[in-house]
Every structure is written in structure tokens, then in C-alpha cells.
Design a protein around this motif. Sequence first.
Motif: not given
Length: 219
Positions: A161-173
Motif C-alpha cells: 500500500e505504501n509503494a506510491t508514497k515511497i517511489l512515486g506514481k510513475e516509478n510504481v507503474v
Amino acid sequence: MKAIAHIKSPFTTKFGVPRQSGLVDELCCEIHFEPEFRNPDALRGIDKFDYIWIIWGFSLNREREGWHPTVRPPRLGGNTGIGVFASRSPYRPNPLGLSSVRILSVDFEKCVLKVSGADMVDGTPIYDIKPYIAYADAHPEASGGFVDEVDFPQLKVIMPENATKILGKENVVTLEKSLLLDPRPQYKNDPDKVYGMSFAGHEVRFTVRERVLTVLEIV
């Protein structure tokens, strides 16, 4: 030959990098030219093309004597041998790679190309760049040899759940699209093994069980 440029990529190790260019269009990288070739005139007209070919070096290959006439492609499960010249294996007589990438932007002042779809680790040396010309380079009707004969299903990826907070939206994609291609060696299928890969300055740890890849943590 001498390197004319190096690439900046969120992947700092080989593990996890897409095995072919163009598979992850969301993967954005930058090509930075060496001072000797940092001349805007050398890039004149490149912004008129959508894609370029990159000739680069497998700089992380371990030094070894000689070469082997056969390799074991991941597409065939890592256990079936095929001729090295019928493969895209990085272990070749001359450790050169060839990739087609899409141009996103051109900074003529700094001599930096932003591209997508690259399959290289951070710092990879680039030896030449040529424009992709569709009328000569595209062969959509061509046979793909053993690649066409083997089904290669993608994984389902579950992110924390915290992936976007850690990496940012573009990096998560980008990370998710890279993981669903299954970065593991194809001869390994241990559901209890925890794999680790470096991405965007973080360590990503995950497991794979029954075609489902679960990211345990991003640190």
C-alpha cells in the motif's frame, strides 16, 4: 571503439531489467553524452525521429576466457541450449547489445536524450546511435523462431500500500510493468524464496507463488 555516451536508468543491477527493449514503455531513461561528443550539431535532426537504435556494451558481464557456441535463453526455461547467434544472450564473442527505444525529448543544449523502453542498467556504455527507419527496419510479418513457439504468460503483481508514497506514481507503474514480466531465472521456481532487486535507489523484495508476485517491502 570508445563509448560516446552512458545511460542513466533506475536499474543499477542486471536483475529485474526487462530482457528486451520496448517491453516496458513506461521505463524512462536518459542518454548523457561524453564531453568529446557533447556537440549539439551531432544531434541535429534526431528530434524528427520517433525511435532510435542503440548499440551498447554488456559492461557487467563477468570476465571469462573464450565463448560458448550455445546458450540457454530464459524464454526456453533456462535449460534448453540454442546457438548463440540465434539468441540475444549477453554472453557473446563481442559483448554488444542492440536496442530500439522511443525518443521522448531532446535537450540540445545539454546533449541529453530522454528515451523510453530501454533494457539497460545505469551507467551502461553506448557506442553508437542510429535512427530507426520504419520502411527498412520494420518486418511485422517476420518469423520469430523459438520465441513464437513458447508461451510466456505474465505474472500478477501485488504491490504494498505504501509503494506510491515511497517511489512515486510513475516509478510504481514502471516497477509493476517490469515485475509482471517475471525477472527470475526461469529454472528457479521456489515459492518460499525471497528475491531482491535494486530499483530507483531502493531495494525491492518479493516472492512468487502460482504466477502471483507479491512485493513484500520496498526499503
